[in-house]
Design a protein around this motif. Structure first.
Motif, PDB file in Angstrom:
ATOM      1  N   GLU A   5       9.651   5.006  -0.510  1.00  0.00           N
ATOM      2  CA  GLU A   5       9.225   5.825  -1.673  1.00  0.00           C
ATOM      3  C   GLU A   5       7.692   5.870  -1.614  1.00  0.00           C
ATOM      4  OE1 GLU A   5      12.506   4.025  -4.679  1.00  0.00           O
ATOM      5  OE2 GLU A   5      10.897   2.702  -4.185  1.00  0.00           O
ATOM      6  N   LEU A   6       6.870   4.935  -1.435  1.00  0.00           N
ATOM      7  CA  LEU A   6       5.651   5.170  -1.045  1.00  0.00           C
ATOM      8  C   LEU A   6       5.123   6.415  -0.130  1.00  0.00           C
ATOM      9  CD1 LEU A   6       2.974   3.783  -2.443  1.00  0.00           C
ATOM     10  CD2 LEU A   6       2.684   2.427  -0.067  1.00  0.00           C
ATOM     11  N   VAL A   7       5.832   6.445   0.783  1.00  0.00           N
ATOM     12  CA  VAL A   7       5.371   7.725   2.055  1.00  0.00           C
ATOM     13  C   VAL A   7       5.863   8.887   0.863  1.00  0.00           C
ATOM     14  CG1 VAL A   7       6.346   8.671   3.920  1.00  0.00           C
ATOM     15  CG2 VAL A   7       5.845   6.145   3.955  1.00  0.00           C
ATOM     16  N   ALA A  28      -2.130  11.006  -0.357  1.00  0.00           N
ATOM     17  CA  ALA A  28      -2.021   9.597  -0.140  1.00  0.00           C
ATOM     18  C   ALA A  28      -1.547   8.970  -1.307  1.00  0.00           C
ATOM     19  CB  ALA A  28      -3.654   9.113   0.236  1.00  0.00           C
ATOM     20  N   ALA A  29      -0.897   7.950  -0.926  1.00  0.00           N
ATOM     21  CA  ALA A  29      -0.453   6.844  -2.362  1.00  0.00           C
ATOM     22  C   ALA A  29      -1.000   5.541  -2.015  1.00  0.00           C
ATOM     23  CB  ALA A  29       1.204   7.107  -2.322  1.00  0.00           C
ATOM     24  N   LEU A  30      -1.766   5.037  -3.092  1.00  0.00           N
ATOM     25  CA  LEU A  30      -2.285   3.723  -2.613  1.00  0.00           C
ATOM     26  C   LEU A  30      -1.839   2.833  -3.916  1.00  0.00           C
ATOM     27  CD1 LEU A  30      -4.768   2.149  -1.713  1.00  0.00           C
ATOM     28  CD2 LEU A  30      -6.167   2.981  -3.785  1.00  0.00           C
ATOM     29  N   GLU A  31      -1.034   1.968  -3.133  1.00  0.00           N
ATOM     30  CA  GLU A  31      -0.239   0.946  -4.081  1.00  0.00           C
ATOM     31  C   GLU A  31      -1.266  -0.391  -4.348  1.00  0.00           C
ATOM     32  OE1 GLU A  31       3.934  -0.776  -4.079  1.00  0.00           O
ATOM     33  OE2 GLU A  31       2.725  -1.589  -2.590  1.00  0.00           O
ATOM     34  N   CYS A  32      -1.686  -0.814  -5.721  1.00  0.00           N
ATOM     35  CA  CYS A  32      -2.303  -1.784  -6.157  1.00  0.00           C
ATOM     36  C   CYS A  32      -1.400  -3.137  -5.956  1.00  0.00           C
ATOM     37  CB  CYS A  32      -2.849  -1.594  -7.540  1.00  0.00           C
ATOM     38  SG  CYS A  32      -3.767   0.045  -7.877  1.00  0.00           S
ATOM     39  N   GLU A  33      -2.272  -4.395  -6.044  1.00  0.00           N
ATOM     40  CA  GLU A  33      -1.392  -5.567  -6.158  1.00  0.00           C
ATOM     41  C   GLU A  33      -0.488  -5.616  -7.369  1.00  0.00           C
ATOM     42  OE1 GLU A  33      -4.440  -8.419  -3.387  1.00  0.00           O
ATOM     43  OE2 GLU A  33      -4.217  -9.025  -5.513  1.00  0.00           O
ATOM     44  N   ASP A  34      -0.806  -5.080  -8.480  1.00  0.00           N
ATOM     45  CA  ASP A  34      -0.060  -5.064  -9.496  1.00  0.00           C
ATOM     46  C   ASP A  34       0.799  -4.057  -9.620  1.00  0.00           C
ATOM     47  OD1 ASP A  34      -1.419  -2.747 -10.301  1.00  0.00           O
ATOM     48  OD2 ASP A  34      -2.422  -3.292 -12.043  1.00  0.00           O
ATOM     49  N   GLY A  35       1.176  -3.247  -8.552  1.00  0.00           N
ATOM     50  CA  GLY A  35       2.419  -2.426  -8.356  1.00  0.00           C
ATOM     51  C   GLY A  35       1.981  -1.064  -8.676  1.00  0.00           C
ATOM     52  N   THR A  36       0.705  -0.642  -9.446  1.00  0.00           N
ATOM     53  CA  THR A  36       0.456   0.463  -9.940  1.00  0.00           C
ATOM     54  C   THR A  36       0.144   1.357  -8.584  1.00  0.00           C
ATOM     55  OG1 THR A  36      -0.969  -0.314 -11.688  1.00  0.00           O
ATOM     56  CG2 THR A  36      -1.275   1.961 -11.423  1.00  0.00           C
ATOM     57  N   LEU A 103       0.830   3.171   6.146  1.00  0.00           N
ATOM     58  CA  LEU A 103       2.147   3.647   6.419  1.00  0.00           C
ATOM     59  C   LEU A 103       1.341   5.143   6.952  1.00  0.00           C
ATOM     60  CD1 LEU A 103       4.274   2.511   3.577  1.00  0.00           C
ATOM     61  CD2 LEU A 103       3.935   1.227   5.673  1.00  0.00           C
ATOM     62  N   ILE A 104       1.415   5.596   7.943  1.00  0.00           N
ATOM     63  CA  ILE A 104       0.900   6.748   8.561  1.00  0.00           C
ATOM     64  C   ILE A 104       2.081   7.752   8.691  1.00  0.00           C
ATOM     65  CG2 ILE A 104      -0.512   7.833  10.070  1.00  0.00           C
ATOM     66  CD1 ILE A 104      -2.192   5.485   8.691  1.00  0.00           C
ATOM     67  N   SER A 105       2.138   8.879   8.052  1.00  0.00           N
ATOM     68  CA  SER A 105       3.479   9.449   8.176  1.00  0.00           C
ATOM     69  C   SER A 105       3.193  11.116   8.763  1.00  0.00           C
ATOM     70  CB  SER A 105       4.078   9.845   6.541  1.00  0.00           C
ATOM     71  OG  SER A 105       5.224  10.528   6.649  1.00  0.00           O
ATOM     72  N   THR A 106       3.990  11.592   9.406  1.00  0.00           N
ATOM     73  CA  THR A 106       4.069  12.957   9.529  1.00  0.00           C
ATOM     74  C   THR A 106       4.598  13.521   8.521  1.00  0.00           C
ATOM     75  OG1 THR A 106       6.639  12.987  10.267  1.00  0.00           O
ATOM     76  CG2 THR A 106       5.087  12.100  12.059  1.00  0.00           C
ATOM     77  N   ALA A 107       4.588  14.976   8.526  1.00  0.00           N
ATOM     78  CA  ALA A 107       4.972  15.998   7.537  1.00  0.00           C
ATOM     79  C   ALA A 107       6.465  15.563   7.312  1.00  0.00           C
ATOM     80  CB  ALA A 107       4.909  17.328   7.762  1.00  0.00           C
ATOM     81  N   GLY A 108       7.276  15.157   8.282  1.00  0.00           N
ATOM     82  CA  GLY A 108       8.710  14.858   8.045  1.00  0.00           C
ATOM     83  C   GLY A 108       9.238  13.576   7.381  1.00  0.00           C
TER      84      GLY A 108
END
Ligand code: THU
Length: 131
Positions: A5-7, A28-36, A103-108
């Motif tokens: 889901e983060l990816v 990019a999607a950055l997850e905080c310790e509080d889940g935000t 988490l380093i993702s490809t376009a796929g």
């Protein structure tokens, strides 16, 4: 949030990228310790050096909203290769989250997991400034 889901959030954030010069869309999607979760995209400029990367957009959004504790970031580019963060982004991420998981993702959506110890060994931080 699952890793997938983060990816997915990073992949979706690419849709806002402003990249008329490179045509390389990054999210990019950055997850905080509080889940935000804060997302970011690259924002280019005709004066190329004024361009901002997706990861730093996300972390600056988060810090400016009062968040300073982060656990994970997903980064997605627009090629078949994983979108490794540039040196400046590694340094900025390290300032706030030396233990960050990446988490380093490809376009796929295929991603590899790593951390800043691997990506930025012997880093310069607040502790190196002396008194
Ligand atoms: N880019 C990022 O957004 N993050 C990185 O870590 C690497 C590079 C962007 C900046 C520029 O808009 C485009 O990718 C090509 O370098």
């Amino acid at each position: 949030m699952t890793e997938q889901e983060l990816v997915r959030a990073a992949l979706d954030a690419r849709h806002h990228a402003y990249a008329p010069y490179s045509n390389f869309h990054v999210g990019a999607a950055l997850e905080c310790e509080d889940g935000t979760v804060f997302t970011g995209c690259n924002v280019e400029n005709a004066a190329f050096g004024s361009t901002m990367c997706a990861e730093r957009t996300a972390i600056f959004k988060a810090v400016s909203e009062g968040k300073r504790h982060f656990c994970r970031i997903a980064i997605a580019g627009s090629s078949g290769d994983p979108c490794w963060p540039c040196g400046s982004c590694r340094q900025v991420l390290s300032e706030f989250a030396p233990d960050l998981e990446l988490l380093i993702s490809t376009a796929g959506g295929h991603f590899v997991k790593t951390d800043l110890t691997a990506l930025l060994p012997h880093s310069f931080g607040a502790g190196n400034l002396g008194e």
